[in-house]
Design an enzyme around this catalytic site. Structure first.
Site, PDB file in Angstrom:
ATOM      1  N   ARG D 258       0.871  -1.183   0.000  1.00  0.00           N
ATOM      2  CA  ARG D 258       0.000   0.000   0.000  1.00  0.00           C
ATOM      3  C   ARG D 258       0.901   1.224   0.000  1.00  0.00           C
ATOM      4  NH1 ARG D 258      -2.173   1.042   5.453  1.00  0.00           N
ATOM      5  NH2 ARG D 258      -0.864   2.887   5.339  1.00  0.00           N
ATOM      6  N   HIS D 262      -3.737   4.690   4.371  1.00  0.00           N
ATOM      7  CA  HIS D 262      -4.775   3.659   4.496  1.00  0.00           C
ATOM      8  C   HIS D 262      -6.078   4.191   3.904  1.00  0.00           C
ATOM      9  CE1 HIS D 262      -7.547   0.717   6.031  1.00  0.00           C
ATOM     10  NE2 HIS D 262      -8.211   1.673   6.644  1.00  0.00           N
ATOM     11  N   TYR D 271       3.390   5.486  11.906  1.00  0.00           N
ATOM     12  CA  TYR D 271       3.711   4.080  12.154  1.00  0.00           C
ATOM     13  C   TYR D 271       4.648   3.428  11.149  1.00  0.00           C
ATOM     14  CZ  TYR D 271      -0.320   3.604   8.969  1.00  0.00           C
ATOM     15  OH  TYR D 271      -1.176   3.712   7.923  1.00  0.00           O
TER      16      TYR D 271
HETATM   17  C1  TPP Z   1     -14.704  -5.824  10.993  1.00  0.00           C
HETATM   18  C2  TPP Z   1     -13.944  -4.570  10.835  1.00  0.00           C
HETATM   19  N1  TPP Z   1     -13.085  -4.189  11.788  1.00  0.00           N
HETATM   20  C3  TPP Z   1     -12.386  -3.050  11.689  1.00  0.00           C
HETATM   21  C4  TPP Z   1     -12.532  -2.239  10.601  1.00  0.00           C
HETATM   22  C5  TPP Z   1     -11.719  -0.952  10.459  1.00  0.00           C
HETATM   23  N2  TPP Z   1     -10.741  -1.119   9.395  1.00  0.00           N
HETATM   24  C6  TPP Z   1     -10.995  -0.753   8.140  1.00  0.00           C
HETATM   25  S1  TPP Z   1      -9.800  -1.213   7.073  1.00  0.00           S
HETATM   26  C7  TPP Z   1      -8.881  -1.906   8.300  1.00  0.00           C
HETATM   27  C8  TPP Z   1      -7.582  -2.557   7.978  1.00  0.00           C
HETATM   28  C9  TPP Z   1      -7.767  -3.564   6.879  1.00  0.00           C
HETATM   29  O1  TPP Z   1      -6.550  -4.173   6.601  1.00  0.00           O
HETATM   30  P1  TPP Z   1      -6.402  -5.183   5.393  1.00  0.00           P
HETATM   31  O2  TPP Z   1      -7.417  -6.260   5.527  1.00  0.00           O
HETATM   32  O3  TPP Z   1      -4.990  -5.587   5.308  1.00  0.00           O
HETATM   33  O4  TPP Z   1      -6.824  -4.324   4.108  1.00  0.00           O
HETATM   34  P2  TPP Z   1      -6.089  -3.032   3.552  1.00  0.00           P
HETATM   35  O5  TPP Z   1      -6.668  -1.863   4.286  1.00  0.00           O
HETATM   36  O6  TPP Z   1      -4.640  -3.184   3.758  1.00  0.00           O
HETATM   37  O7  TPP Z   1      -6.475  -2.996   2.116  1.00  0.00           O
HETATM   38  C10 TPP Z   1      -9.524  -1.756   9.527  1.00  0.00           C
HETATM   39  C11 TPP Z   1      -8.989  -2.207  10.821  1.00  0.00           C
HETATM   40  C12 TPP Z   1     -13.460  -2.645   9.618  1.00  0.00           C
HETATM   41  N3  TPP Z   1     -13.708  -1.923   8.536  1.00  0.00           N
HETATM   42  N4  TPP Z   1     -14.133  -3.816   9.754  1.00  0.00           N
END
Ligand code: TPP
Ligand code: TPP
Ligand code: MG
Ligand code: MG
Lengths: 328, 365, 328, 365
Positions: D258, D262, D271
């Site tokens: 990425r 985010h 971080y």
């Molecule tokens: C069930 C849930 N918990 C927390 C969140 C908050 N949140 C949104 S994206 C994210 C991180 C997602 O990481 P990843 O699965 O690696 O996807 P990326 O953002 O790297 O594409 C979090 C904690 C959420 N959307 N859904």
């Protein structure tokens, strides 16, 4: 004594409790290095280390379930669910265990944990990030459901929640996080969980609310005084469950009229229980139907339309006028 | 890497020491002193006999639904036998004999099975959690406890039990992952008894073993003959030692068999063949271990009879004690205790309501 | 036409809908070879094969989430959660997706699925096997919460639920499964979801209930007539949400007095919404406080004590007498 | 088995074809015709440029929060490029460019990001599901769709996207297990972009790879260089073919990065180090692929400029269309649509209430 916003006030509560008691542990997604997506846990990892401020994998049931184990072991976990809309992922852990272990073991095993989550709308967020579903937890015997309405009571209630012998679900209104500042004393301050407060005295009408709705309620109350000469008593629940019905049933005995305000959907929402308690305990004093000013019975719309969904001072004002104009 | 086999560092192994036909792998056999060998045998037999008695009580309508352990005695007794008292045990719902090893009284189990919450009050003592009914949900509690041990720098471990069916739940996954990430001192014991009510192991998951699921978490996994008490002791010792030494969690798959009903509410004739049950009877953990102890000169017909009758008496005494205790149990007013530490006002009002109601009912029948 | 108990009536509904429509799929833990732990799906696998009567791995979120996908694809899944106490495991799937996909996509994607689960006490079951927490679903916009009270309406409502364009949570009272038989016609019969029924007419008092509570309510109503000459009107909600307030608010306009009965814990329970609708719509006709006869605010006790927890005809009778004796 | 290494039949592999330094493994390179090569390039570039424009709009306050795709173009475009129109795509929330490939208009994305539910109405068309915000929850829907395809005997497949963080959720586990048990035609694409907000991959799970998690389900897993579009196409083709042929699901781990925030609400400086970001810039999927295409004679400076300006114009046109459309959107009364197919009476009453309220507000300001 410093003027703090709600984020800072919560941070102060966590910091001081962690200093006082090494069994207090903070955990959740992004609570450590990042300090939480709303910065409520900002700086705690620098002060207490990653041994006590614990970044977790992305798994809400894991966070809740591990917290239950920690609490059983004698620790005082304060777990963050990043948004209350994701707390449903751990609904079963809280319902099946946190809420029941005391009962299941006749008091031998207890679960003194806090599950924090930001709730509510008003910050132009994505879907699932603006929910107000405190009623789910309020209907769950064995847990407590606490929602502060400003920096000072947020800090005091958080301290009480951490020390509470029972599991506490602690919802923090996102709309209040940085909305205003209050004097928050450096010295320890607590507030009893399970007790509501009169935050404005009045004789003509009672308004009952909590969390982010206290501000528009007070605004409406001021307008009522200014425009109509009406004296509104406002009660801030602070704890949604166990519901303290003492103050509001007494107040309505005096005023005869009640308006209940919450952001949550109306049907089977928190307001319904308040209505019921009023009917059970203040029935003969009611001079008009009790009004509920609430979110509509739908998922809160995306942010382009959320303003029309969330009860405004104007909508509360008009409901109050209607309640006042009704003849007994 | 253009296209290569990915080297997975985590080892998955299989272990069997005392096989169904009685042959022993001397080299792998764990050192167990004679007293402990006899204690293992006694508890395994106790598990079997207690089951039989409970089934009997249930058929007579004297207790409610319960889940028998028969067939799984070795996969329960072996693991708990390697724990220290200070260690923790987090059971599922089918670990009566493991709970008894850890100190739970038989009468408390009978009292629970009779629908009295008083039966669970002993659980929670002696670092054991009570029975957990929602499948798979308890493993996360073990992880939290293990995390706490590490935080408090205690040299303890926590052992948690669950079934093959439980491995399908999301909470199993989250527990395994959290335990591995935090290197928590957790020993995961999966009793793969081939069935989750009517669902056979083959329909539960397509993986060849449960043990290999450890690979997903970067954790060692081992598939053990769960009807071989020696193998269960050996594998559990290793896992407990690893956890105690700060080397993190282990997944142990105990390959065993649920020889009886799922619970007394279940009718296995609907979904499994007698043949299958019979073929597992040949691998019975009890007869196999009894044979070994006899070979070793630790057991003979007389000794077996002595243990049998001691067990029979102790079960009878427990049934008597339970029935005696239950006579003074069941006051409905007690239900108002223990929802919160302090009773909120409205619960107090409800309590008074029930008191009035019970009086009314007393008056009007 | 045959006399069927509720298990057989539900089985008939499933069988006939599966015969009529090959998009109807039954799935869940032990629903296939075993025919369901309560035998509601008994024999379906023999008739329709394991391609349509699907035994699943032990994972409630998996069952619900897969059902959502099936419904999106155009199928009509009828998923069983073995006991409603384990439905919390899939709370997030239902809340975040089943209840919202229609809204999220402006009607482009819909989720016509049924989530069946046995609920309630009275069968000497283990912990978590006797819960009555329909209020959680009733507060969830986008899903419907249906609870039949006998074999005939169970069959008709199940058919309607399967054909409903929206997700339906269908709770079946374990205590009713084999409690009594009714004539159930072989020919198709449906009942509109979202409509309550008057099951006993009366002029002096209104009782509102659903599911397993209809029987003690009717018993109490008979007693009231016999002992006090009181004519009780009884309303069976059948659908808890979307709540049909038409019949009960009209009824109370006539009788002036209401008793609401449910097995669920009282606070923030289904009864509270009924009280609120009555206050909003029948206020000026109320002659006494509305009574709630409910489970207490705790986890239903293990079976040795559950009888004292679940509202009985006697308790309902006494609450009614009190409501009747209150002077306006 | 006395004590042996357990032989796991499920293969986990790694794959890379066009490496970061531009070297190509000719043998492994998938056959892709020139038009498709250019189309792949165009969409990858579109993903990058659309991100930049949205970031810009967000900084100006013209749209709300959104999650950029920069760095992950190959791991999104590669997989969807092998799908047929009749196949299904079930995205997470960071797959803007995959959605565009599948037909979603840029303006609908802009409209969604502006808080209008109207933006998602196109999703659901053309066998694509809308964005799913709750992490990990959507994979199960893909399994249900895949189950349906099998039931209906259609030769289609369903592809679902998720992040490294999502693999920690219980729903990931349940989806993988169900898919394997039913041999559903599902292709699981994990975009391992090294971060889940502030949580690095190493803290998300202790397993050496995400790909090896497939072993837990008896499913093949492959770890692919996610910044290598050729490898992504090759691995996806294989998985799609396998699914289409009834051989069940596959887990593909796309190792990518990425490169941006985010979401626009995030500050990665808190971080992660710039160094890390820089080191990944050297592995940029776009420059790597552009180099390959230039070598192949399919791209030169002029052609690149032509694509750039065509993309720039089409983005501008989409922004204009979105802003035009949004002028007539936002009537709050619309919120009363689509909770149920038919509006219940009390919702109708609430609708009338809001109508009155809006009128009052209009009157009183
Ligand atoms: C069930 C849930 N918990 C927390 C969140 C908050 N949140 C949104 S994206 C994210 C991180 C997602 O990481 P990843 O699965 O690696 O996807 P990326 O953002 O790297 O594409 C979090 C904690 C959420 N959307 N859904
Ligand atoms: C979350 C949850 N879902 C369903 C049930 C009902 N149930 C009780 S035991 C069981 C099967 C458990 O199988 P397994 O994990 O293999 O344990 P075993 O019964 O074989 O010991 C089921 C489905 C439950 N108790 N909890
Ligand atoms: Mg099993
Ligand atoms: Mg990621």
């Amino acid at each position: 004594m410093a003027k703090l916003n709600m984020v800072q006030a919560l941070n102060l509560a966590l910091r001081q409790e962690m200093e006082k008691d090494d069994s207090v542990i903070v955990l959740g997604e992004d609570v450590g290095v990042d300090g939480g997506v709303f910065r409520v846990t900002d700086g705690l990892i620098d002060r207490f280390g990653e041994g006590r401020v614990v970044d977790t994998p992305l798994a809400e049931s894991g966070i809740a379930g591990m917290s239950i184990g920690m609490a059983i072991y004698g620790l005082r976990p304060v777990a963050e669910i990043q948004f209350s809309g994701f707390a449903y992922h751990c609904f079963h852990q809280i319902e099946s265990h946190a809420a029941r272990l005391r009962l299941r073991t006749q008091g031998a095993v207890t679960v003194p944990m806090v599950l924090r989550a930001p709730y509510g709308g008003g910050v132009r967020a994505l879907e699932h990030h603006s929910e107000s579903r405190e009623a789910y937890w309020a209907h769950m015997p064995g847990v407590k459901m606490v929602i502060p309405s400003g920096p000072r009571n947020a800090r005091a209630l958080m301290v009480s929640a951490i020390r509470d012998p029972d599991p506490v679900i602690f919802y923090e209104a996102k709309a209040l996080y940085r909305a205003f500042r209050e004097e928050v004393p450096d010295e320890e301050e607590t507030l009893p969980i399970g007790e509501s407060q009169i935050v404005r005295e009045g004789t003509d009408l009672t308004m009952i609310a909590y969390g982010a709705m206290i501000r528009p309620v007070l605004e409406a109350a001021d307008e009522l005084e200014k425009k109509k000469g009406v004296q509104t008593e406002v009660i801030d629940l602070l704890t949604v469950s166990p519901l303290d019905d003492r103050l509001f049933t007494e107040s309505v005995k005096k005023t005869g009229r009640a308006v209940i305000v919450h952001e949550a959907p109306r049907s089977f929402g928190p307001g319904a229980e308040i209505v019921s308690r009023l009917v059970e305990k203040s029935f003969y004093h009611l001079e008009a139907p009790i009004a509920r000013v609430t979110g509509f019975d739908m998922v809160i719309p995306l942010f382009a339309r959320e303003k029309a969904y969330i009860p405004s001072a104007g909508r509360i004002f008009r409901a109050a006028v209607q309640a006042l104009e009704t003849e007994p | 890497m253009p296209r290569e086999i990915f080297e997975i560092p985590d080892r998955v192994e299989t272990l069997s020491i005392l096989s169904a036909d009685g042959s022993l792998d001397e080299e792998l056999a764990p050192a167990i002193d004679d007293d402990l060998l006899i204690k293992l045998y006694r508890f395994m037999l106790l598990g079997r006999r207690f089951d039989e008695r409970l089934l009997n009580l249930q058929r007579q309508g004297r207790i409610g639904t319960f889940p028998p352990v028969s067939g799984q005695e070795a996969s329960q007794v072996g693991p708990v036998s390697v724990l220290e008292e200070e260690d923790w045990m987090v059971p599922s719902f089918r670990e009566a004999v493991a709970e008894m090893w850890r100190g739970r009284s038989m009468e408390s189990i009978i009292i629970s099975a009779s629908g009295f919450s008083e039966g669970a009050s002993e659980a929670g003592e002696g670092n054991n959690l009570p029975v957990s009914v929602p499948v798979g949900s308890q493993m996360l509690h073990a992880v939290g406890i293990g995390w706490g041990m590490k935080y408090r720098e205690r040299k303890n471990v926590v052992m948690t039990f669950f079934g093959d069916g439980a491995t399908s739940e999301g909470d199993f996954h989250e527990a395994m992952n959290f335990a591995a990430v935090y290197r928590a001192p957790v020993v995961f014991i999966c009793q793969n008894n081939q069935w989750a009510i009517s669902i056979p192991r083959s329909k539960q998951t397509r993986s060849k073993s449960i043990a290999q699921k450890a690979v997903a978490y970067g954790m060692p996994g081992i598939q053990v003959d769960g009807n071989d008490i020696l193998a269960m002791v050996a594998a559990s010792r290793e896992a407990v030692d690893r956890a105690r030494n700060g080397e993190g969690p282990t997944l142990i798959e105990a390959v065993t068999y649920r020889m009886s009903v799922h619970t007394t509410a279940d009718d296995p004739k609907r979904y499994r063949k007698d043949d299958e049950v019979e073929s597992w009877r040949a691998k019975d953990p009890l007869t196999r271990f009894a044979g070994y102890l006899s070979e070793k000169g630790l057991l003979d017909e007389e000794k077996i009879q002595a243990v049998e009758s001691e067990i029979k008496e102790s079960i009878q005494a427990a049934v008597d004690r339970a029935e005696e205790k239950m006579k003074s149990m069941g006051d409905p007013m007690d239900m108002f205790e223990h929802t919160y530490e302090k009773r909120p006002a409205y619960l107090e009002e409800q309590r008074e309501l029930l008191a009035r109601e019970l009086k009314e009912e007393g008056n009007h029948g």
